[in-house]
Design a protein around this motif. Structure first.
Motif, PDB file in Angstrom:
ATOM      1  N   CYS A   1      39.430  34.616  37.476  1.00 55.88           N
ATOM      2  CA  CYS A   1      40.692  34.282  38.140  1.00 55.88           C
ATOM      3  C   CYS A   1      41.810  35.072  37.473  1.00 55.88           C
ATOM      4  O   CYS A   1      41.903  36.276  37.636  1.00 55.88           O
ATOM      5  CB  CYS A   1      40.897  32.777  38.075  1.00 55.88           C
TER       6      CYS A   1
ATOM      7  N   LEU B   1      17.948  33.855  35.611  1.00 54.85           N
ATOM      8  CA  LEU B   1      16.930  33.222  34.779  1.00 54.85           C
ATOM      9  C   LEU B   1      16.668  31.815  35.321  1.00 54.85           C
ATOM     10  O   LEU B   1      17.588  30.992  35.404  1.00 54.85           O
ATOM     11  CB  LEU B   1      17.387  33.149  33.326  1.00 54.85           C
TER      12      LEU B   1
ATOM     13  N   ALA C   1      24.594  30.263  28.341  1.00 55.71           N
ATOM     14  CA  ALA C   1      26.057  30.398  28.476  1.00 55.71           C
ATOM     15  C   ALA C   1      26.358  30.767  29.930  1.00 55.71           C
ATOM     16  O   ALA C   1      26.937  31.809  30.208  1.00 55.71           O
ATOM     17  CB  ALA C   1      26.555  31.480  27.519  1.00 55.71           C
TER      18      ALA C   1
ATOM     19  N   PRO D   1      30.862  27.611  34.222  1.00 56.92           N
ATOM     20  CA  PRO D   1      31.271  26.431  34.989  1.00 56.92           C
ATOM     21  C   PRO D   1      30.539  26.240  36.304  1.00 56.92           C
ATOM     22  O   PRO D   1      30.609  25.167  36.891  1.00 56.92           O
ATOM     23  CB  PRO D   1      32.757  26.695  35.254  1.00 56.92           C
TER      24      PRO D   1
HETATM   25  C1  FAD Z   1      37.249  29.508  40.081  1.00 56.92           C
HETATM   26  C2  FAD Z   1      37.493  29.471  38.624  1.00 56.92           C
HETATM   27  C3  FAD Z   1      38.694  29.968  38.128  1.00 56.92           C
HETATM   28  C4  FAD Z   1      38.943  29.955  36.749  1.00 56.92           C
HETATM   29  N1  FAD Z   1      40.116  30.464  36.286  1.00 56.92           N
HETATM   30  C5  FAD Z   1      40.346  30.533  34.952  1.00 56.92           C
HETATM   31  C6  FAD Z   1      41.530  31.136  34.446  1.00 56.92           C
HETATM   32  O1  FAD Z   1      42.366  31.621  35.191  1.00 56.92           O
HETATM   33  N2  FAD Z   1      41.717  31.151  33.111  1.00 56.92           N
HETATM   34  C7  FAD Z   1      40.807  30.640  32.241  1.00 56.92           C
HETATM   35  O2  FAD Z   1      41.018  30.695  31.024  1.00 56.92           O
HETATM   36  N3  FAD Z   1      39.670  30.056  32.703  1.00 56.92           N
HETATM   37  C8  FAD Z   1      39.413  29.988  34.032  1.00 56.92           C
HETATM   38  N4  FAD Z   1      38.276  29.407  34.521  1.00 56.92           N
HETATM   39  C9  FAD Z   1      37.320  28.870  33.597  1.00 56.92           C
HETATM   40  C10 FAD Z   1      36.441  30.073  33.206  1.00 56.92           C
HETATM   41  O3  FAD Z   1      35.350  30.206  34.051  1.00 56.92           O
HETATM   42  C11 FAD Z   1      35.994  29.952  31.815  1.00 56.92           C
HETATM   43  O4  FAD Z   1      37.124  29.801  31.067  1.00 56.92           O
HETATM   44  C12 FAD Z   1      35.138  31.079  31.271  1.00 56.92           C
HETATM   45  O5  FAD Z   1      34.915  32.159  32.127  1.00 56.92           O
HETATM   46  C13 FAD Z   1      33.840  30.433  30.951  1.00 56.92           C
HETATM   47  O6  FAD Z   1      33.111  31.308  30.166  1.00 56.92           O
HETATM   48  P1  FAD Z   1      31.548  31.173  30.129  1.00 56.92           P
HETATM   49  O7  FAD Z   1      31.046  32.328  29.349  1.00 56.92           O
HETATM   50  O8  FAD Z   1      31.142  29.822  29.707  1.00 56.92           O
HETATM   51  O9  FAD Z   1      31.111  31.344  31.652  1.00 56.92           O
HETATM   52  P2  FAD Z   1      31.340  32.644  32.690  1.00 56.92           P
HETATM   53  O10 FAD Z   1      32.409  33.478  32.109  1.00 56.92           O
HETATM   54  O11 FAD Z   1      31.483  32.039  33.991  1.00 56.92           O
HETATM   55  O12 FAD Z   1      29.976  33.390  32.549  1.00 56.92           O
HETATM   56  C14 FAD Z   1      28.778  32.854  33.023  1.00 56.92           C
HETATM   57  C15 FAD Z   1      27.856  34.010  33.374  1.00 56.92           C
HETATM   58  O13 FAD Z   1      26.535  33.494  33.536  1.00 56.92           O
HETATM   59  C16 FAD Z   1      25.943  34.114  34.679  1.00 56.92           C
HETATM   60  N5  FAD Z   1      24.890  33.211  35.164  1.00 56.92           N
HETATM   61  C17 FAD Z   1      25.024  31.994  35.733  1.00 56.92           C
HETATM   62  N6  FAD Z   1      23.807  31.446  36.006  1.00 56.92           N
HETATM   63  C18 FAD Z   1      22.879  32.341  35.596  1.00 56.92           C
HETATM   64  C19 FAD Z   1      21.442  32.351  35.596  1.00 56.92           C
HETATM   65  N7  FAD Z   1      20.711  31.335  36.084  1.00 56.92           N
HETATM   66  N8  FAD Z   1      20.804  33.432  35.100  1.00 56.92           N
HETATM   67  C20 FAD Z   1      21.516  34.481  34.598  1.00 56.92           C
HETATM   68  N9  FAD Z   1      22.872  34.524  34.582  1.00 56.92           N
HETATM   69  C21 FAD Z   1      23.554  33.462  35.058  1.00 56.92           C
HETATM   70  C22 FAD Z   1      27.120  34.306  35.635  1.00 56.92           C
HETATM   71  O14 FAD Z   1      26.844  35.301  36.591  1.00 56.92           O
HETATM   72  C23 FAD Z   1      28.244  34.706  34.669  1.00 56.92           C
HETATM   73  O15 FAD Z   1      28.282  36.098  34.465  1.00 56.92           O
HETATM   74  C24 FAD Z   1      37.981  29.402  35.871  1.00 56.92           C
HETATM   75  C25 FAD Z   1      36.788  28.903  36.383  1.00 56.92           C
HETATM   76  C26 FAD Z   1      36.536  28.932  37.736  1.00 56.92           C
HETATM   77  C27 FAD Z   1      35.249  28.408  38.258  1.00 56.92           C
END
Ligand code: FAD
Length: 475
Positions: free
Chosen positions: A56, A126, A137, A140
């Protein structure tokens, strides 16, 4: 290019947490398979094949070290964060905020990891767990077979799919002359001083902020008219009856809030000897009593609207908000119950969680939980005693939010980095010297973070620019 066969660790998900975790492991000499489902499978929020995609906003929030987000970034830099290091390189002008050119940033992360000899990127969803240690990891929007698999591993109903977060206010900004301490139906002790426990907790746990009738009516009008955040397309506005947003309650009738979270029944104001017309109840958010949450005030009101509307409550007229309320689609686990101190699943310790799944909010918080998870795993695999971050640091405060056991019946809610998580200042200061207390907390956090970062493997990520990615590791 990785030439080895079996990884030491599998990291699932190449977002904020997964990229940071993979890098921290790789620079410590561990071989990492980083499994990312894009581009074969895309969540409704992801759009590019790049790792570290910002779904986002392109802002990683404030860079000012005197703010919670700025402090967290400073600590992450000290700890050799790849994500923050590359965000610094791909910065775009945004005042005090660290905003990045998102494609340049994502490309640099992708390249840095792809070129690391200890990292192999596998582009596939996966669905089944591989052998050996696994860091999940997946963020959301975790779902599908992997989501179901984690849910099974957790046992019981320990995975949540929506946040319903109530705002948090800094204790020293509450106007106490407009509030009173009491639990519902609390009786005075026989000697007239000591109070007996009330229905909703130990005596005096709650701070109650009364509203008279005209103020309540104006408050309801403002909640109804206030600007709300529009849900994303994939977010069904489905609410639990016990967890309704205040604006939905207000829409059901002008009295609904007064029979819900603003119920005054059983709360005798010692100054009038009567129940107020309505109350906002504040419950301690931490054991230091430096922060309180507004009980039952989950909301989709926009942040500036929350600031404006909640200030209509006399005790909150000058409130300093540590966190605003929100409701959105999110997947996270009941971490204090299901995770151990290394962020491992208690029922399946080779599985660890990182990032948003653990119950933190935001890009940099997720990155921090990737970094911590990887460092703790690296300690374990190297036979070193685990070195979690100290709770006096913002990284450590987040880690402790996730792992600290809770007492009683609680519903675990995610948090972003905020000052309410830090232990209070331990020096004698004038009670009104808020700035002095904050300064002490900031300096202590920076000092303790530097010591913690030095205590781990000395990792330098300065060479990890786009196209570089040659690690300098010592372990
Ligand atoms: C619509 C939306 C808007 C957001 N906006 C903001 C914002 O403006 N600012 C902010 O700070 N936070 C925002 N967030 C929260 C944000 O997603 C998190 O802060 C951050 O990106 C989470 O990091 P993460 O590494 O846990 O997950 P992500 O950064 O989401 O990374 C997860 C990764 O795992 C991969 N994945 C998922 N399932 C599988 C699988 N089964 N096998 C292999 N790969 C997989 C995905 O493709 C992705 O690349 C938002 C969330 C959402 C849903």
């Amino acid at each position: 290019m990785a030439t080895w066969r079996d990884p030491d660790v599998t990291v699932v998900g190449g977002g904020m947490a997964g990229c940071e975790a993979a890098w921290q492991l790789a620079v410590r000499g561990l071989r990492v398979a980083l499994v990312e489902q894009k581009p074969a499978a895309m969540s409704p929020a992801h759009q590019t094949p790049l790792l570290g995609e910002l779904v986002c906003s392109n802002s990683l929030r404030s860079n000012d070290r005197d703010t919670p987000a700025g402090l967290l970034k400073h600590e992450l830099r000290l700890a050799g964060s790849l994500v923050i290091g590359l965000a610094d390189r791909h910065r775009v002008p945004a005042g005090q905020a660290l905003a990045v050119e998102r494609f340049g940033f994502g490309r640099a992360l992708t390249v840095a990891l792809a070129l690391h000899p200890n990292v192999r990127i596998e582009r596939r969803p996966l669905d089944e767990l591989p052998a050996g240690p696994v860091i999940v990891a997946t963020g959301p929007l975790t779902g599908g077979p992997l989501g179901a698999l984690i849910r099974r591993q957790l046992g019981g109903d320990r995975m949540y799919f929506y946040d319903a977060i109530a705002p948090i206010v800094s204790a020293d900004s509450i106007e106490l002359e407009h509030a009173f301490r009491s639990s519902r139906w609390q009786r005075e002790g026989e000697d007239g001083s000591a109070a007996a426990a009330g229905e909703d907790g130990a005596a005096g746990d709650y701070l109650n902020c009364p509203l008279d009738r005209p103020t309540y009516e104006a408050f309801v009008d403002a909640v109804l008219a206030g600007r709300k955040v529009t849900p994303h397309e994939f977010e069904e506005p489905r609410y639990f009856e016990s967890c309704l947003p205040i604006e939905v309650m207000a829409e059901r009738g002008r009295e609904t809030l007064r029979y819900g979270p603003m119920r005054p029944v059983g709360l005798t104001d010692p100054r009038t000897g009567r129940w107020p017309y309505a109350v906002v109840q504040l419950r301690p958010e931490n054991r230091y009593l430096t922060a309180y949450n507004l009980v039952g005030f989950q909301t989709r009101l926009a942040y500036p609207e929350q600031s404006r509307i909640f200030a209509m409550v006399p005790a909150l007229a000058r409130a300093e908000w540590l966190r605003f309320g929100s409701i959105h689609r999110n997947t996270y686990v009941d971490a204090p119950r299901v995770l151990g101190p290394a962020l491992e699943l208690r029922r399946e310790p080779r599985l660890r969680l990182a990032g948003l799944l653990t119950g933190v909010e935001g890009y940099i918080e997720s990155c921090a939980m990737g970094l911590v998870c990887a460092r703790l795993l690296a300690d374990e695999l190297a036979g070193r005693p685990p070195a979690p971050p100290p709770p006096t640091t913002m990284i450590g405060a987040l880690y402790h939010h996730v792992t600290a056991p809770r007492e009683g019946d609680y519903r675990y809610a995610p948090t972003n980095g905020n000052f309410g998580l830090l232990p209070p200042a331990t020096i004698a200061l004038h009670p009104k010297d808020k700035q002095g207390r904050r300064r002490f907390q900031l300096e202590r956090a920076a000092r303790d973070a530097a010591a913690w970062a030095d205590g781990g493997a000395a990792v330098v990520v300065a060479g990890a620019g786009a196209g570089a990615g040659r690690p300098e590791s010592a372990a």
